[in-house]
Design a protein around this motif. Structure first.
Motif, PDB file in Angstrom:
ATOM      1  N   MET A 119      21.756  -5.941   0.107  1.00 48.83           N
ATOM      2  CA  MET A 119      20.240  -5.401  -0.332  1.00 48.83           C
ATOM      3  C   MET A 119      20.554  -3.688  -0.219  1.00 48.83           C
ATOM      4  N   THR A 120      19.794  -3.110  -1.457  1.00 51.86           N
ATOM      5  CA  THR A 120      19.770  -1.560  -1.557  1.00 51.86           C
ATOM      6  C   THR A 120      18.659  -1.127  -1.442  1.00 51.86           C
ATOM      7  N   VAL A 121      18.391   0.014  -0.614  1.00 49.95           N
ATOM      8  CA  VAL A 121      17.192   0.499  -0.195  1.00 49.95           C
ATOM      9  C   VAL A 121      16.874   1.849  -1.207  1.00 49.95           C
ATOM     10  N   LEU A 122      15.809   2.062  -1.659  1.00 47.50           N
ATOM     11  CA  LEU A 122      15.590   3.165  -2.475  1.00 47.50           C
ATOM     12  C   LEU A 122      14.316   4.059  -1.889  1.00 47.50           C
ATOM     13  N   ILE A 123      14.451   5.351  -1.674  1.00 45.55           N
ATOM     14  CA  ILE A 123      13.550   6.387  -0.871  1.00 45.55           C
ATOM     15  C   ILE A 123      13.109   6.883  -1.856  1.00 45.55           C
ATOM     16  N   ASP A 124      11.686   6.958  -2.304  1.00 45.95           N
ATOM     17  CA  ASP A 124      11.296   8.237  -3.171  1.00 45.95           C
ATOM     18  C   ASP A 124      10.020   8.871  -2.604  1.00 45.95           C
ATOM     19  N   ARG A 125      10.259  10.128  -3.069  1.00 45.55           N
ATOM     20  CA  ARG A 125       9.397  11.274  -2.540  1.00 45.55           C
ATOM     21  C   ARG A 125       8.393  11.284  -3.685  1.00 45.55           C
ATOM     22  N   ILE A 126       6.865  11.394  -3.061  1.00 49.70           N
ATOM     23  CA  ILE A 126       5.727  11.605  -4.206  1.00 49.70           C
ATOM     24  C   ILE A 126       5.042  12.373  -3.878  1.00 49.70           C
ATOM     25  N   ARG A 127       4.707  13.229  -5.155  1.00 46.21           N
ATOM     26  CA  ARG A 127       3.660  14.419  -4.872  1.00 46.21           C
ATOM     27  C   ARG A 127       2.629  13.932  -5.937  1.00 46.21           C
ATOM     28  N   LEU A 128       1.421  14.165  -5.593  1.00 46.60           N
ATOM     29  CA  LEU A 128       0.224  13.790  -6.432  1.00 46.60           C
ATOM     30  C   LEU A 128       0.046  15.019  -7.495  1.00 46.60           C
ATOM     31  N   LYS A 129      -0.492  14.962  -8.514  1.00 44.69           N
ATOM     32  CA  LYS A 129      -0.634  15.781  -9.548  1.00 44.69           C
ATOM     33  C   LYS A 129      -1.909  16.781  -9.133  1.00 44.69           C
ATOM     34  N   SER A 130      -2.698  16.068  -8.333  1.00 46.96           N
ATOM     35  CA  SER A 130      -3.752  17.159  -7.992  1.00 46.96           C
ATOM     36  C   SER A 130      -4.563  16.246  -6.657  1.00 46.96           C
ATOM     37  N   ALA A 131      -5.264  16.922  -5.958  1.00 50.67           N
ATOM     38  CA  ALA A 131      -5.549  16.497  -4.619  1.00 50.67           C
ATOM     39  C   ALA A 131      -6.713  15.457  -5.032  1.00 50.67           C
ATOM     40  N   ASP A 132      -7.343  15.385  -5.864  1.00 50.52           N
ATOM     41  CA  ASP A 132      -8.537  14.617  -6.250  1.00 50.52           C
ATOM     42  C   ASP A 132      -8.025  13.111  -6.642  1.00 50.52           C
ATOM     43  N   GLN A 133      -6.607  12.846  -6.829  1.00 45.00           N
ATOM     44  CA  GLN A 133      -5.814  11.769  -7.175  1.00 45.00           C
ATOM     45  C   GLN A 133      -5.445  10.965  -5.880  1.00 45.00           C
ATOM     46  N   ARG A 134      -5.866  11.340  -4.660  1.00 45.02           N
ATOM     47  CA  ARG A 134      -5.449  10.750  -3.393  1.00 45.02           C
ATOM     48  C   ARG A 134      -6.036   9.251  -3.179  1.00 45.02           C
ATOM     49  N   GLU A 135      -7.168   9.373  -3.302  1.00 46.02           N
ATOM     50  CA  GLU A 135      -7.955   8.208  -3.187  1.00 46.02           C
ATOM     51  C   GLU A 135      -7.579   7.054  -4.118  1.00 46.02           C
ATOM     52  N   PRO A 136      -7.875   7.452  -5.470  1.00 49.76           N
ATOM     53  CA  PRO A 136      -7.342   6.573  -6.447  1.00 49.76           C
ATOM     54  C   PRO A 136      -5.909   6.167  -6.464  1.00 49.76           C
ATOM     55  N   PHE A 137      -5.093   6.855  -5.984  1.00 50.66           N
ATOM     56  CA  PHE A 137      -3.469   6.694  -5.675  1.00 50.66           C
ATOM     57  C   PHE A 137      -3.397   5.542  -4.703  1.00 50.66           C
ATOM     58  N   MET A 138      -4.301   5.836  -3.772  1.00 52.30           N
ATOM     59  CA  MET A 138      -4.076   4.918  -2.460  1.00 52.30           C
ATOM     60  C   MET A 138      -4.589   3.344  -2.875  1.00 52.30           C
ATOM     61  N   ARG A 139      -5.747   3.464  -3.681  1.00 53.72           N
ATOM     62  CA  ARG A 139      -6.332   2.346  -3.797  1.00 53.72           C
ATOM     63  C   ARG A 139      -5.614   1.517  -4.972  1.00 53.72           C
ATOM     64  N   TRP A 140      -4.752   2.189  -5.852  1.00 59.99           N
ATOM     65  CA  TRP A 140      -3.990   1.543  -6.826  1.00 59.99           C
ATOM     66  C   TRP A 140      -2.689   0.956  -6.347  1.00 59.99           C
ATOM     67  N   VAL A 141      -2.024   1.664  -5.208  1.00 58.85           N
ATOM     68  CA  VAL A 141      -1.114   1.096  -4.578  1.00 58.85           C
ATOM     69  C   VAL A 141      -1.458  -0.148  -3.887  1.00 58.85           C
ATOM     70  N   ARG A 142      -2.544  -0.230  -3.183  1.00 60.11           N
ATOM     71  CA  ARG A 142      -3.221  -1.460  -2.433  1.00 60.11           C
ATOM     72  C   ARG A 142      -3.368  -2.510  -3.246  1.00 60.11           C
ATOM     73  N   GLU A 143      -4.065  -2.282  -4.430  1.00 64.08           N
ATOM     74  CA  GLU A 143      -4.582  -3.314  -5.279  1.00 64.08           C
ATOM     75  C   GLU A 143      -3.789  -3.772  -6.428  1.00 64.08           C
ATOM     76  N   VAL A 144      -2.960  -2.786  -6.706  1.00 67.36           N
ATOM     77  CA  VAL A 144      -2.089  -3.223  -8.012  1.00 67.36           C
ATOM     78  C   VAL A 144      -0.784  -3.225  -7.718  1.00 67.36           C
ATOM     79  N   ASP A 145       0.124  -2.012  -7.322  1.00 71.07           N
ATOM     80  CA  ASP A 145       1.335  -1.675  -7.308  1.00 71.07           C
ATOM     81  C   ASP A 145       1.818  -3.047  -6.277  1.00 71.07           C
ATOM     82  N   TYR A 146       1.080  -3.033  -5.173  1.00 72.19           N
ATOM     83  CA  TYR A 146       1.735  -3.934  -4.254  1.00 72.19           C
ATOM     84  C   TYR A 146       1.505  -5.324  -4.870  1.00 72.19           C
ATOM     85  N   ALA A 147       0.573  -5.825  -5.442  1.00 75.15           N
ATOM     86  CA  ALA A 147       0.432  -7.175  -5.960  1.00 75.15           C
ATOM     87  C   ALA A 147       1.490  -7.386  -7.114  1.00 75.15           C
TER      88      ALA A 147
END
Length: 104
Positions: free
Chosen positions: A1-29
């Protein structure tokens, strides 16, 4: 098993909620269809001095994951990701067995 760790910076502060929603609803799925991905978690870093999130991706192998990155699904995920955020450093490694995990 290999583990990847990525640091993520948002392009703007107003992307926080859309990014979190996208991770939960799309990326994880989507991980259900990326066969190399064994476990995937994203962590929020409030007050992270330029680091907004980091993700830990456990994959069966780097070669299997690289094959998944060539899929249309992965390309679609990546396209949406780069609209909202950018990757900083990325680290990959193998666990020094056996590790420790507390069991209840």
């Amino acid at each position: 098993m290999t583990v990847l760790i990525d640091r993520i910076r948002l392009k703007s502060a107003d992307q926080r909620e859309p990014f979190m929603r996208w991770v939960r609803e799309v990326d994880y799925a989507a991980c259900q269809d990326l066969t190399s991905v064994q476990r995937f978690r994203v962590f929020e870093c409030p007050g992270g001095d330029g680091l907004d999130f980091f993700e830990i991706v456990e994959v069966s192998s780097l070669s299997d994951f690289e094959a998944d990155t060539r899929s249309a699904l992965f390309h679609g995920l990546h396209a949406r990701f780069v609209e909202m955020a950018e990757l900083g450093d990325q680290f990959a490694g193998q666990l020094l067995e056996p590790g420790f995990e507390r069991r209840s």
